[in-house]
Every structure is written in structure tokens, then in C-alpha cells.
Enzyme design. Sequence first.
Site, PDB file in Angstrom:
ATOM      1  N   LYS A 159     -14.956  16.028  12.626  1.00 22.58           N
ATOM      2  CA  LYS A 159     -15.937  15.882  13.697  1.00 22.58           C
ATOM      3  C   LYS A 159     -16.281  17.272  14.226  1.00 22.58           C
ATOM      4  O   LYS A 159     -15.437  17.935  14.814  1.00 22.58           O
ATOM      5  CB  LYS A 159     -15.376  14.997  14.810  1.00 22.58           C
ATOM      6  CG  LYS A 159     -16.229  13.779  15.019  1.00 22.58           C
ATOM      7  CD  LYS A 159     -15.711  12.865  16.085  1.00 22.58           C
ATOM      8  CE  LYS A 159     -16.656  11.667  16.175  1.00 22.58           C
ATOM      9  NZ  LYS A 159     -16.193  10.661  17.092  1.00 22.58           N
ATOM     10  N   TRP A 187     -20.123  13.589  12.832  1.00 22.46           N
ATOM     11  CA  TRP A 187     -19.288  13.470  11.652  1.00 22.46           C
ATOM     12  C   TRP A 187     -19.859  14.209  10.442  1.00 22.46           C
ATOM     13  O   TRP A 187     -21.050  14.111  10.153  1.00 22.46           O
ATOM     14  CB  TRP A 187     -19.130  11.989  11.280  1.00 22.46           C
ATOM     15  CG  TRP A 187     -18.035  11.332  12.027  1.00 22.46           C
ATOM     16  CD1 TRP A 187     -16.949  11.934  12.589  1.00 22.46           C
ATOM     17  CD2 TRP A 187     -17.911   9.937  12.309  1.00 22.46           C
ATOM     18  NE1 TRP A 187     -16.158  10.996  13.195  1.00 22.46           N
ATOM     19  CE2 TRP A 187     -16.717   9.764  13.044  1.00 22.46           C
ATOM     20  CE3 TRP A 187     -18.674   8.811  12.011  1.00 22.46           C
ATOM     21  CZ2 TRP A 187     -16.270   8.517  13.479  1.00 22.46           C
ATOM     22  CZ3 TRP A 187     -18.235   7.568  12.441  1.00 22.46           C
ATOM     23  CH2 TRP A 187     -17.047   7.433  13.164  1.00 22.46           C
ATOM     24  N   THR A 194       0.871  -1.182   0.000  1.00 22.98           N
ATOM     25  CA  THR A 194       0.000   0.000   0.000  1.00 22.98           C
ATOM     26  C   THR A 194       0.899   1.221   0.000  1.00 22.98           C
ATOM     27  O   THR A 194       2.045   1.154   0.448  1.00 22.98           O
ATOM     28  CB  THR A 194      -0.883   0.047   1.258  1.00 22.98           C
ATOM     29  OG1 THR A 194      -0.019   0.151   2.388  1.00 22.98           O
ATOM     30  CG2 THR A 194      -1.728  -1.184   1.397  1.00 22.98           C
ATOM     31  N   GLU A 251      -5.663  -4.231   0.162  1.00 25.26           N
ATOM     32  CA  GLU A 251      -5.830  -5.324   1.120  1.00 25.26           C
ATOM     33  C   GLU A 251      -6.939  -6.282   0.702  1.00 25.26           C
ATOM     34  O   GLU A 251      -7.104  -7.336   1.304  1.00 25.26           O
ATOM     35  CB  GLU A 251      -6.177  -4.752   2.510  1.00 25.26           C
ATOM     36  CG  GLU A 251      -5.021  -4.098   3.242  1.00 25.26           C
ATOM     37  CD  GLU A 251      -4.794  -2.653   2.838  1.00 25.26           C
ATOM     38  OE1 GLU A 251      -5.274  -2.240   1.752  1.00 25.26           O
ATOM     39  OE2 GLU A 251      -4.130  -1.923   3.591  1.00 25.26           O
TER      40      GLU A 251
HETATM   41  P1  ADP Z   1      -3.691   3.474  -1.717  1.00 27.74           P
HETATM   42  O1  ADP Z   1      -4.230   4.310  -2.839  1.00 27.74           O
HETATM   43  O2  ADP Z   1      -3.629   4.200  -0.399  1.00 27.74           O
HETATM   44  O3  ADP Z   1      -2.537   2.600  -2.020  1.00 27.74           O
HETATM   45  P2  ADP Z   1      -5.781   1.644  -2.295  1.00 27.74           P
HETATM   46  O4  ADP Z   1      -5.547   1.792  -3.738  1.00 27.74           O
HETATM   47  O5  ADP Z   1      -5.795   0.317  -1.696  1.00 27.74           O
HETATM   48  O6  ADP Z   1      -4.799   2.427  -1.445  1.00 27.74           O
HETATM   49  O7  ADP Z   1      -7.082   2.463  -1.983  1.00 27.74           O
HETATM   50  C1  ADP Z   1      -8.101   1.997  -1.184  1.00 27.74           C
HETATM   51  C2  ADP Z   1      -8.958   3.131  -0.703  1.00 27.74           C
HETATM   52  O8  ADP Z   1      -9.467   3.898  -1.803  1.00 27.74           O
HETATM   53  C3  ADP Z   1     -10.201   2.670  -0.001  1.00 27.74           C
HETATM   54  O9  ADP Z   1      -9.936   2.288   1.321  1.00 27.74           O
HETATM   55  C4  ADP Z   1     -11.085   3.907  -0.101  1.00 27.74           C
HETATM   56  O10 ADP Z   1     -10.743   4.875   0.858  1.00 27.74           O
HETATM   57  C5  ADP Z   1     -10.731   4.449  -1.456  1.00 27.74           C
HETATM   58  N1  ADP Z   1     -11.741   4.047  -2.428  1.00 27.74           N
HETATM   59  C6  ADP Z   1     -11.695   3.018  -3.285  1.00 27.74           C
HETATM   60  N2  ADP Z   1     -12.828   2.961  -4.020  1.00 27.74           N
HETATM   61  C7  ADP Z   1     -13.629   3.979  -3.608  1.00 27.74           C
HETATM   62  C8  ADP Z   1     -14.933   4.452  -3.949  1.00 27.74           C
HETATM   63  N3  ADP Z   1     -15.681   3.879  -4.898  1.00 27.74           N
HETATM   64  N4  ADP Z   1     -15.405   5.528  -3.280  1.00 27.74           N
HETATM   65  C9  ADP Z   1     -14.685   6.131  -2.326  1.00 27.74           C
HETATM   66  N5  ADP Z   1     -13.455   5.735  -1.959  1.00 27.74           N
HETATM   67  C10 ADP Z   1     -12.922   4.677  -2.590  1.00 27.74           C
END
Ligand code: ADP
Length: 540
Positions: free
Chosen positions: A439, A444, A185, A330
Site C-alpha cells: 500500500k 494498492w 493448507t 479450501e
Molecule cells: P498453499 O499453496 O498455501 O497450500 P493453495 O495451494 O491452496 O495454498 O493455494 C491457493 C492460492 O494460490 C490462492 O489463494 C492464490 O493466492 C494462489 N493462486 C492459485 N491460482 C492462481 C492463479 N491462477 N493466479 C494467481 N494466484 C493463484
Amino acid sequence: MNGLMMDQPLLVKSIVEHAQLIHPDVEVVSVTADNPRHRYTYREAFRRSRQLANVMAGWGLQQGDRVATLGWSDHRHLEAYYAICTSGYVCHTINPRLFLPQLEFIINHAEDQWVFVDRDFLPLAEALAPLCPEVRGWVVMTSADFMPETSLPDVYCYEPLLADASDSFRYPQLDENSACSLCYTSGTTGNPKGVLYSHRSTILHTLVSMLPNVMNLGGHEVVLPIVPMFHVNAWGFPYSSPLAGAKLVLPGSKMGDGRELTGLINSEGVTLSAGVPTVWLALQAHLRASGESVPSLKRILTGGSAPPLAILEEFDRLGVESQVAWGMTEMSPLGTANAPTLLSPEQTTEAASKTRLKAGRQVFGVELKITGDDGEELPWDGEAFGNLKARGPWVCSSYFRLEESSAHAEPGWLDTGDIATIDPDGLMAITDRSKDVIKSGGEWISSIDVENAVLSHPKVAEAAVIGRPHPRWGERPLLIVVRDRGAEELGADEVLDFLRDKVAKWWLPDAVEFVDELPHTATGKIHKVGLRETFAEFEF
Ligand code: ADP
């Protein structure tokens, strides 16, 4: 009493065997630096991947060793994906957009033995080589004619390596639970964390991703994943497309280029594409400016961050169906998809717009729940905001070589780090990342909902809402806006007036700041940690 069914392990090699037998002549088209339209078939892709497996067999690797890739989405990267994992090694895809210290950390943490690197990332590899002394060799994914001068030690050129290798290879018999690929990640705070996928999780995720209620992927499709192969397995398309017999179009380095993407869609007859909202903005901006169209494109999937309604509505005008999905590294990545159902209630236009923006229903195999701060489960009433937790056979049970993590504090569940609501009919909506929540007076505020409302203003190019300390309410929202080109006259009052009938009164930002651009993470999302640092001194 046990059933009397054969116990066949679920292995990635079965995708190769199926595709070769059932749809060997379906095309794979790639954009590469040495050929803007490289074209061959699954038969040839898997033949070459066996040649590569034979090359690697001479490297003295042990089962489970990590072999990394640092590459764009193209046919050589596809060959490496399959050669590495079907040989019993672990394909560690590296995101080249990470910062150098993060890249140094993950290569050393994963103990990568060899690295396949795209020509474009050679300067990066040259900077990394002295920092990663355990890497035994580097393979530049290009042909001899295009092989540049390089200071990399122990370096080989991909095509000459393959040229003399045999294409007959005996796949080792592996345990379905053995590791097959690894992705870190991006880690906006702390070190990146490794997610280690297994053969079994990859096959199950692939099968479910193809279901009609999810991506509805079949052999009638021409697929253009605009999600990179260096991040979360390009949402599984390198596995699901050959399994379905769909033609696969890989955009190479042209993922953010609206003109190139339009050309690729039209020349290859792309019917289905997938990407993050920023990709769609680039494509739609090009279509508007050029007057071109994409008549073959029937459907797109959008995920990775919350899409603004304007993107979906522009696709409506273009005659392209759009569907939101949610997932994360994940989760391999798929968690939910917002597919239409027969039982969806009749809705007003406004309610329907809200519904289509939601992340969707948990796909078969994934279980979701939302919990309050004390860990108690919250109702699926569409109102309660909670920490979104997930479990399932392709959800990460712990991070690679990390004993403890807050994400796994509740045994058997992954805390996704997202805050969400779930409707009575199972539709989940992300309202925030938990580290980004605002918050106000103990309640929220959903920054995503406010951002979405702002983005529907025609003079707004990009927007972010962050919480800033407030003497009375604890925190209040600050809105940061990038004006669209030519919209210099847009002021705070106009933006706030526009928002008044779109969000709850107490969600209305207390202040609006205008900037030329917003900071982004390595995966193209707005970097809120960076924004909070920039506005650290801000006072309402
Ligand atoms: P990173 O970009 O931090 O490496 P990821 O690609 O795994 O991580 O991104 C996952 C995160 O992206 C999710 O936990 C969520 O916050 C966000 N995300 C993914 N799809 C959506 C969606 N359709 N709407 C809002 N947020 C999203």
C-alpha cells in the site's frame, strides 16, 4: 410440491462403478521407483483398491477414521485414495514437502490411524514415528523386492498385504455428506489448517471440473496431472479422469524434471496436462535445451500462482493451447477458469495478453464477490481491488477442528485471502495475497502485475516484489530478481528502464536487489514471508 426424482446419494464409489462398467480397459500409467512405466487398466486399479479395502477392514477402524498417505502420484496412491474413502474412512493426503514440525502437527491433529508411505519418504516417516505415537501402523507402498530395511514400528509392505486379499468387497452405504478426504493448507503463518471434503462436494467438483468451459475433459484425452496427489486432490484428476474415461498418466517423483516429463508425454501420447508455473518453466527449459518437441500435447492448464506471459507465449510457439485457472485448497480446488468465449471483445494484442493472464470466470456452482475493508461489496469494473470471497458446494465452510478463523468471519462466505479485480464480463484477476499487498500512499500496488512485467525480460529467471516501509508513502515496492544463467551483467537500471512502459509510473519499484535464489513454500510458491524477513533491515 417436491419433484418425483430418485434421491440417490452422490458418492465416490459411483465413479468406480461407472468406470468399471463403461471404460474398464482404459490405461493408467505410473512412474514408480520399482517400475518406471507401470501400466494397467481402471479395471485392475479398482480391483486392487477393493483388495486394499478388504485389508483395511481387518484393521478395526471406525467410519470417519483418518488414514493418511505420504506419497507421490502413482497407481498405488490412486488405489489408496479409493480404498480409503469408499470404505467410509477419510483419506488424509499429506504434503511431504512440509517441515517436520508441521507434519507432526497435522498427523496428530488429524489423529491419523494408519499411514501409507512411499519408499522415498521412509526417512521422513522414521523421523515422524516417535512424534506420532497414535499411528497404529505404516504401510510402505512398494513390492517385496524393493522393501528397504527400516526402523519404523508396525510396518508392512504394500504388495504382500494385497496378495492374499479378496477382491470382492461390499461398499458400505454412506451419507453423501460424510467426509471423504482431508488436506491441510501449508500455512505460511500459524499452524496448517485442515480442509475436509465430503463425498458430495467431491462428486460435484468432479462434474463441474470436466465441463467444456473448465477443463473440457473427455474420454478422448490422455491426461498428465503434474500436480501432486498429496496436495488438493491433484486438482481432482484422480476422480475426473476415470469418470471421463481418460487415460491417466501419473508422473511419480518426476514432477519437476523436464526431461522425464518430455519422455512421458511423448511415450504415452499425452494430450492434456496441468501444473503450476514452475513445472512449465522446467519443461520449457528442457525443450529449448534439447530441441525436443511434444507434438501430442494439445492443451495445458496452469494455476497455483500467477503465470508469467512468457510461459503462455512459449506454449503458443509450441502449438500448445494454454489456459489459466485459479483455486485453492479450501475450494477443492477449482474456483475459476479462463476459457475463451464467443462474446470476448476484439482486443489489441496487448490487451489480449493481459486478458489471457487473468484467473478467469467463476465456474458454475462457485459464486465470487470482492469487498472493501468495511465489508462493502465492490463493483465488477475491472478497476476496484478488493478481498476476494467465495461460496459454493465445494467451498470449505469451516476448518477441521478449528472453532474460529478469520477466513469465515463473514457468515456463508470464505475469505480467500486473495486480493482481486473483476471485469464487467466476470473475468477475475488476482493482484496479490492480502498478506502480501503493498500500500503506497493509501493505494494498492499489484505485486503480481509488476512481477509479471519483470519476468518478460529475457535475462530474468525469477522475480518477487515486496513492500518495505517508506517515510513518505508508508510502503514502497522493492524488487528482488534472480538473473538468468549467464546474465551477470543485468543491473537495476536496465530492469527499471524495461519496466517503464509496462506498469503505472507510481508502481515502479524504488529499488532492485539481486539474489541467487528465492525462497519457496512447500507448494512451490515464492515464500514472501521469508523474503520480508531477509529484507527486514532494508531501507530505501
Ligand atoms: P498453499 O499453496 O498455501 O497450500 P493453495 O495451494 O491452496 O495454498 O493455494 C491457493 C492460492 O494460490 C490462492 O489463494 C492464490 O493466492 C494462489 N493462486 C492459485 N491460482 C492462481 C492463479 N491462477 N493466479 C494467481 N494466484 C493463484
